[in-house]
Design a protein around this motif. Structure first.
Motif, PDB file in Angstrom:
ATOM      1  N   ALA A 135       0.840  -1.205   0.000  1.00 29.25           N
ATOM      2  CA  ALA A 135       0.000   0.000   0.000  1.00 29.25           C
ATOM      3  C   ALA A 135       0.873   1.254   0.000  1.00 29.25           C
ATOM      4  O   ALA A 135       0.605   2.219  -0.731  1.00 29.25           O
ATOM      5  CB  ALA A 135      -0.914  -0.018   1.222  1.00 29.25           C
ATOM      6  N   LEU A 136       1.942   1.232   0.797  1.00 28.55           N
ATOM      7  CA  LEU A 136       2.834   2.400   0.875  1.00 28.55           C
ATOM      8  C   LEU A 136       3.520   2.638  -0.477  1.00 28.55           C
ATOM      9  O   LEU A 136       3.641   3.775  -0.941  1.00 28.55           O
ATOM     10  CB  LEU A 136       3.891   2.187   1.963  1.00 28.55           C
ATOM     11  N   ALA A 137       3.944   1.519  -1.100  1.00 30.15           N
ATOM     12  CA  ALA A 137       4.615   1.645  -2.401  1.00 30.15           C
ATOM     13  C   ALA A 137       3.674   2.287  -3.418  1.00 30.15           C
ATOM     14  O   ALA A 137       4.080   3.150  -4.207  1.00 30.15           O
ATOM     15  CB  ALA A 137       5.059   0.269  -2.873  1.00 30.15           C
ATOM     16  N   ALA A 138       2.392   1.881  -3.368  1.00 31.41           N
ATOM     17  CA  ALA A 138       1.422   2.447  -4.324  1.00 31.41           C
ATOM     18  C   ALA A 138       1.176   3.920  -4.013  1.00 31.41           C
ATOM     19  O   ALA A 138       1.123   4.773  -4.917  1.00 31.41           O
ATOM     20  CB  ALA A 138       0.121   1.656  -4.254  1.00 31.41           C
ATOM     21  N   ALA A 139       1.027   4.235  -2.702  1.00 29.98           N
ATOM     22  CA  ALA A 139       0.661   5.602  -2.304  1.00 29.98           C
ATOM     23  C   ALA A 139       1.752   6.616  -2.639  1.00 29.98           C
ATOM     24  O   ALA A 139       1.471   7.814  -2.771  1.00 29.98           O
ATOM     25  CB  ALA A 139       0.342   5.626  -0.809  1.00 29.98           C
ATOM     26  N   ARG A 140       3.000   6.111  -2.716  1.00 28.22           N
ATOM     27  CA  ARG A 140       4.104   7.021  -3.054  1.00 28.22           C
ATOM     28  C   ARG A 140       3.892   7.686  -4.412  1.00 28.22           C
ATOM     29  O   ARG A 140       4.378   8.771  -4.667  1.00 28.22           O
ATOM     30  CB  ARG A 140       5.411   6.221  -3.068  1.00 28.22           C
ATOM     31  N   GLU A 141       3.110   7.028  -5.267  1.00 33.14           N
ATOM     32  CA  GLU A 141       2.884   7.546  -6.624  1.00 33.14           C
ATOM     33  C   GLU A 141       1.745   8.571  -6.669  1.00 33.14           C
ATOM     34  O   GLU A 141       1.495   9.169  -7.696  1.00 33.14           O
ATOM     35  CB  GLU A 141       2.520   6.383  -7.584  1.00 33.14           C
ATOM     36  N   TRP A 142       1.017   8.715  -5.602  1.00 32.21           N
ATOM     37  CA  TRP A 142      -0.169   9.574  -5.614  1.00 32.21           C
ATOM     38  C   TRP A 142       0.214  11.046  -5.394  1.00 32.21           C
ATOM     39  O   TRP A 142       1.256  11.344  -4.811  1.00 32.21           O
ATOM     40  CB  TRP A 142      -1.161   9.167  -4.522  1.00 32.21           C
ATOM     41  N   PRO A 143      -0.731  11.948  -5.806  1.00 32.50           N
ATOM     42  CA  PRO A 143      -0.489  13.370  -5.543  1.00 32.50           C
ATOM     43  C   PRO A 143      -0.390  13.627  -4.044  1.00 32.50           C
ATOM     44  O   PRO A 143      -0.956  12.877  -3.240  1.00 32.50           O
ATOM     45  CB  PRO A 143      -1.728  14.064  -6.126  1.00 32.50           C
ATOM     46  N   GLU A 144       0.270  14.703  -3.671  1.00 31.14           N
ATOM     47  CA  GLU A 144       0.535  15.057  -2.264  1.00 31.14           C
ATOM     48  C   GLU A 144      -0.721  15.128  -1.398  1.00 31.14           C
ATOM     49  O   GLU A 144      -0.720  14.746  -0.241  1.00 31.14           O
ATOM     50  CB  GLU A 144       1.204  16.444  -2.208  1.00 31.14           C
ATOM     51  N   HIS A 145      -1.818  15.628  -1.992  1.00 34.38           N
ATOM     52  CA  HIS A 145      -3.019  15.853  -1.162  1.00 34.38           C
ATOM     53  C   HIS A 145      -3.823  14.576  -0.934  1.00 34.38           C
ATOM     54  O   HIS A 145      -4.832  14.593  -0.230  1.00 34.38           O
ATOM     55  CB  HIS A 145      -3.913  16.932  -1.810  1.00 34.38           C
ATOM     56  N   VAL A 146      -3.406  13.456  -1.525  1.00 33.60           N
ATOM     57  CA  VAL A 146      -4.171  12.205  -1.357  1.00 33.60           C
ATOM     58  C   VAL A 146      -3.479  11.316  -0.304  1.00 33.60           C
ATOM     59  O   VAL A 146      -2.298  11.010  -0.432  1.00 33.60           O
ATOM     60  CB  VAL A 146      -4.299  11.441  -2.698  1.00 33.60           C
ATOM     61  N   SER A 147      -4.258  10.959   0.716  1.00 33.49           N
ATOM     62  CA  SER A 147      -3.705  10.159   1.822  1.00 33.49           C
ATOM     63  C   SER A 147      -3.998   8.673   1.628  1.00 33.49           C
ATOM     64  O   SER A 147      -4.819   8.294   0.781  1.00 33.49           O
ATOM     65  CB  SER A 147      -4.326  10.585   3.151  1.00 33.49           C
ATOM     66  N   LEU A 148      -3.375   7.893   2.508  1.00 33.88           N
ATOM     67  CA  LEU A 148      -3.596   6.434   2.494  1.00 33.88           C
ATOM     68  C   LEU A 148      -4.269   6.030   3.802  1.00 33.88           C
ATOM     69  O   LEU A 148      -3.793   6.373   4.883  1.00 33.88           O
ATOM     70  CB  LEU A 148      -2.244   5.713   2.377  1.00 33.88           C
ATOM     71  N   ASN A 149      -5.412   5.326   3.672  1.00 30.16           N
ATOM     72  CA  ASN A 149      -6.044   4.759   4.877  1.00 30.16           C
ATOM     73  C   ASN A 149      -5.744   3.269   4.920  1.00 30.16           C
ATOM     74  O   ASN A 149      -5.948   2.571   3.931  1.00 30.16           O
ATOM     75  CB  ASN A 149      -7.558   4.975   4.830  1.00 30.16           C
ATOM     76  N   PHE A 150      -5.261   2.822   6.068  1.00 26.40           N
ATOM     77  CA  PHE A 150      -4.843   1.409   6.174  1.00 26.40           C
ATOM     78  C   PHE A 150      -5.500   0.782   7.401  1.00 26.40           C
ATOM     79  O   PHE A 150      -5.455   1.337   8.502  1.00 26.40           O
ATOM     80  CB  PHE A 150      -3.313   1.328   6.273  1.00 26.40           C
ATOM     81  N   ASN A 151      -6.090  -0.421   7.187  1.00 22.74           N
ATOM     82  CA  ASN A 151      -6.792  -1.105   8.291  1.00 22.74           C
ATOM     83  C   ASN A 151      -5.839  -1.918   9.165  1.00 22.74           C
ATOM     84  O   ASN A 151      -5.018  -2.679   8.652  1.00 22.74           O
ATOM     85  CB  ASN A 151      -7.837  -2.071   7.725  1.00 22.74           C
ATOM     86  N   LEU A 152      -5.976  -1.759  10.476  1.00 27.65           N
ATOM     87  CA  LEU A 152      -5.193  -2.588  11.404  1.00 27.65           C
ATOM     88  C   LEU A 152      -6.134  -3.555  12.121  1.00 27.65           C
ATOM     89  O   LEU A 152      -7.279  -3.206  12.415  1.00 27.65           O
ATOM     90  CB  LEU A 152      -4.492  -1.716  12.444  1.00 27.65           C
ATOM     91  N   SER A 153      -5.617  -4.743  12.367  1.00 25.64           N
ATOM     92  CA  SER A 153      -6.411  -5.740  13.089  1.00 25.64           C
ATOM     93  C   SER A 153      -6.076  -5.660  14.585  1.00 25.64           C
ATOM     94  O   SER A 153      -4.962  -5.274  14.941  1.00 25.64           O
ATOM     95  CB  SER A 153      -6.051  -7.117  12.532  1.00 25.64           C
TER      96      SER A 153
END
Ligand code: C2E
Ligand code: CA
Ligand code: CA
Length: 672
Positions: free
Chosen positions: A489-507
């Protein structure tokens, strides 16, 4: 005057000696009046030897009677020995009979006294009769009397070892005249052999007296040993009772439950009967523990335990297995009917409110039941299946009873297959991440993407996270799984524009391992993505097991600069205390309130209340699961700013994200 005093002293000394002798004699003669146990032991020992004494006596009487029948007068030669023989035979028969019957302790002293009386009387008469025979017959017959009386006395000393007073009395009554007769004989050989015999008898009597004292000491120490053994037994009984008891509820504990289950199963198998194993737990107990503290939780459990104890009865066994989990065994249950009746009884006893913290609250419980032999043949199988039924019961509706069924069996098999495949999967290549946008309604702008796990199994095809995430949690694979997913997910998010965040689910299970938390932190810091663009989603259930620990894990993530969102809000406890204590950045309103938000006033009210709560607390709020325009308009009217759902987009692969963002930007109002 001085002679008078010295004579007086002499008399006093004699009196003292006489009194000491009387004391000694009384002690020797005494029976254990105040020690019935010792008396019983003496009587038992006596019963072993006295028949031998009577046998020897009968033999010796007969032999003397035969040799003196013709030489002695008829009274002495026939009548008296006959009478003595009859009496000795009766006594012998009585003793043989007594040997087979146990005498009550209280009766032992009386019987000892009677035994002494009859033994002494008969022995004395026999001894006296034998000495009276001395004037008759020749030298051999005199010798026979001498030897016979000596041997009979010896036998009597040995056989009466446990009744020394009888031996002493016989020694005095028969032995003394015997000694006088033989020691005063005119012939030197007779005198000498008499002296030797008297010496032997005296030494034997000495030994007997010492042995008698040893016998008493031995009997005392034997009884002391028995008393200690009894005490040890009592202690060990108490220990094993405690080892099988749950101290909080007074119910049997887990260990006892499984012992009982094994026994019940073997009985059921032998009798061809059925048996139900039920597992029961209290609904929302974790929340109660968390909100009111462990002491309140313990108090509630002890109240529930006391009520459940009322249901224990013929064929119904209830134990506390640990936490808020109880195990029930219903023997001879007539299929589902008895189980349903039991579930109704449980509901009934729990109906009255319990004290929870400082108030009264109604408690409910869920039951999972497996019936032998349909659901399984062993204790483990039945337990697992009842647990499975309970788990599924909890998922669908709380407060109910679920019987393990064929459908469950099919599901178990499918899950086992799934688990097998997941265990052998290559996570790196088979797991991938889909992204679903979260948009700002007013700006019509994508603000974040939620990363959603996907598993492309070569064997089973695409598997839903609803299936494999809980499986990974159960089989302790969730930590490596989370690491792989976060990295992707982090690798993918690195390609996104600055204003777009990543939401990640934790168990919840991510918090249980220190290594996992440190691995996640390393992944975040090494990803090259600003931590402020990462938001971790946690559900309330993740926090309940150990709130303090979960809180400190979240604090660590926040310290990196990441944000925290509370997921599925409204489905769990929706506790305001959690919201205020957790330092959240966002709340995500669960999809279930959105489905009918446009048609149900209740759902609309809930959504509105949560949105205004977030406004007041200055938290962001995302409404999940928006599928229709109608829902979107209602939410916007209720003040919702951010939404997520199929209306905007389904989760898409990483490659589709850029196109999705571009599409949005093109359609945004300011782009027009
Ligand atoms: P969630 O965190 O509540 O994720 C949202 C789920 O709702 C996703 O299901 C998403 O596809 C679905 N959804 C989004 N919009 C709509 C809609 O408009 N209608 C409907 N019917 N559904 C919608 P998905 O991907 O199947 O994930 C299910 C659950 O699996 C997630 O619920 C989350 O609890 C868990 N999960 C998914 N990925 C991960 C992960 O990477 N780690 C952990 N621990 N759990 C994950
Ligand atoms: Ca989520
Ligand atoms: Ca959610």
């Amino acid at each position: 005057m001085s002679r008078f005093f010295s004579r007086g002293r002499e008399t006093m000394r004699k009196l003292l000696w006489a009194s000491r002798f009387m004391h000694w004699l009384r002690d020797l003669m005494a029976l254990p009046e105040d020690d019935p146990a010792l008396a019983a032991t003496q009587l038992a020992a006596l019963s072993q030897y006295v028949p031998a004494f009577y046998l020897v006596l009968i033999f010796n009487l007969t032999s003397l009677a035969i040799t003196h029948m013709r030489v002695a007068p008829p009274l002495l030669g026939r009548a008296i020995p006959l009478l003595l023989l009859i009496t000795a035979t009766i006594r012998l028969a009585l003793w043989l009979h007594r040997r087979r019957h146990l005498t009550p302790r209280e009766d032992a002293v009386r019987k000892l006294r009677a035994a002494r009386r009859s033994g002494v009387v008969l022995g004395s008469c026999a001894g006296g009769w034998a000495l009276l025979l001395l004037p008759y017959g020749d030298v051999y017959q005199r010798l026979q009397v001498e030897i016979t009386v000596a041997l009979t006395l010896l036998t009597c000393f040995i056989c009466l070892i446990s009744l020394r007073s009888a031996a002493i009395l016989l020694g005095l009554i028969v032995g003394v005249p015997y000694a006088l007769v033989f020691l005063s004989a005119p012939q030197t050989p007779v005198r000498l052999s008499g002296a030797g015999t008297v010496l032997v008898l005296f030494v034997t009597l000495q030994m007997l007296l010492r042995n008698a004292a040893d016998f008493v000491a031995l009997s005392h120490s034997e009884r002391e040993l028995q008393r200690r053994q009894r005490e040890t037994q009592l202690l060990s009984d108490e220990n094993s009772r405690l080892a099988y008891l749950d101290s909080l509820t007074g119910l049997p504990n887990r260990r006892r439950f499984f012992a009982e289950l094994e026994q019940a199963l073997s009985d059921a198998a032998q009798g061809g009967r059925c048996l139900a194993v039920a597992l029961m737990d209290l609904d929302r107990f974790k929340g109660i523990n968390d909100m009111h503290g462990h002491a309140a939780g313990d108090r509630l459990l002890s109240q529930v335990g006391a009520r459940l104890r009322r249901l224990v009865g013929e064929g119904i066994f209830i134990a506390r297995l640990g936490g808020d989990e109880f195990g029930v065994i219903l023997r001879d249950c007539q299929g589902g009917a008895a189980v349903r009746q039991f579930a109704a009884d449980v509901r009934h006893v729990l109906e009255a409110p319990c004290i929870v913290g400082d108030r009264l609250a109604t408690i409910s419980s869920s039951l999972g039941v497996a019936i032998y032999p349909d659901a399984g043949g062993t204790a483990e199988e039945l337990f697992e299946r009842a647990d499975y039924a309970l788990y599924h019961g909890k998922q669908t509706e709380k407060g109910g009873m679920v019987l393990f069924s064929r459908e469950h069996e099919t599901r178990i098999r499918a899950e086992a297959r799934l688990e097998q495949a997941f265990r052998h999967s290559d996570m790196e290549s088979e797991l991938w991440v889909a992204f679903q946008p979260i948009v700002d309604v007013a700006q019509r702008k994508v603000v974040a993407f939620e990363a959603l796990a996907r598993w492309q199994s070569p064997e089973l095809g695409l598997v839903s996270p609803g299936l494999f995430v809980p499986l990974a949690e159960r089989s302790q694979l969730v930590c490596p799984m989370t690491a792989v997913l976060l990295q992707k997910a982090l690798a993918a998010a690195r390609e996104w524009p600055e204003h777009v965040s990543l939401n990640f689910n934790l168990s919840p299970y991510n918090f249980t391992s220190v290594e996992t938390m440190s691995r996640l932190r390393t992944l975040v810091t090494g990803s090259g993505l600003a931590p402020s663009r990462i938001e971790f989603e946690v559900t309330e259930s993740a926090l309940l097991d150990d709130f303090e620990h979960a809180q400190s894990c979240l604090r660590e993530l926040r310290a990196l600069g990441a944000r925290i969102a509370l997921d599925d809000f409204g489905t769990g406890f929706s506790s305001l205390s959690h919201v205020s204590r957790l330092q959240l950045d966002k709340i995500k309103i669960d999809r279930s309130f959105v489905i009918d938000v446009h048609s149900s006033a209740t759902s609309a009210n809930i959504v509105k209340t949560i949105i205004s709560l977030c406004d007041n607390l200055r938290l962001d709020c995302v409404v999940e699961g928006v599928e229709t325009l109608e829902q979107l308009h209602t939410i916007a009217a209720l003040g919702g700013h951010f939404i997520q759902g199929f209306l905007i987009s389904r989760p898409v692969p990483a490659e589709a994200v850029a196109g999705l963002i571009a599409g949005f930007e093109a359609a945004a109002p300011h782009a027009a």
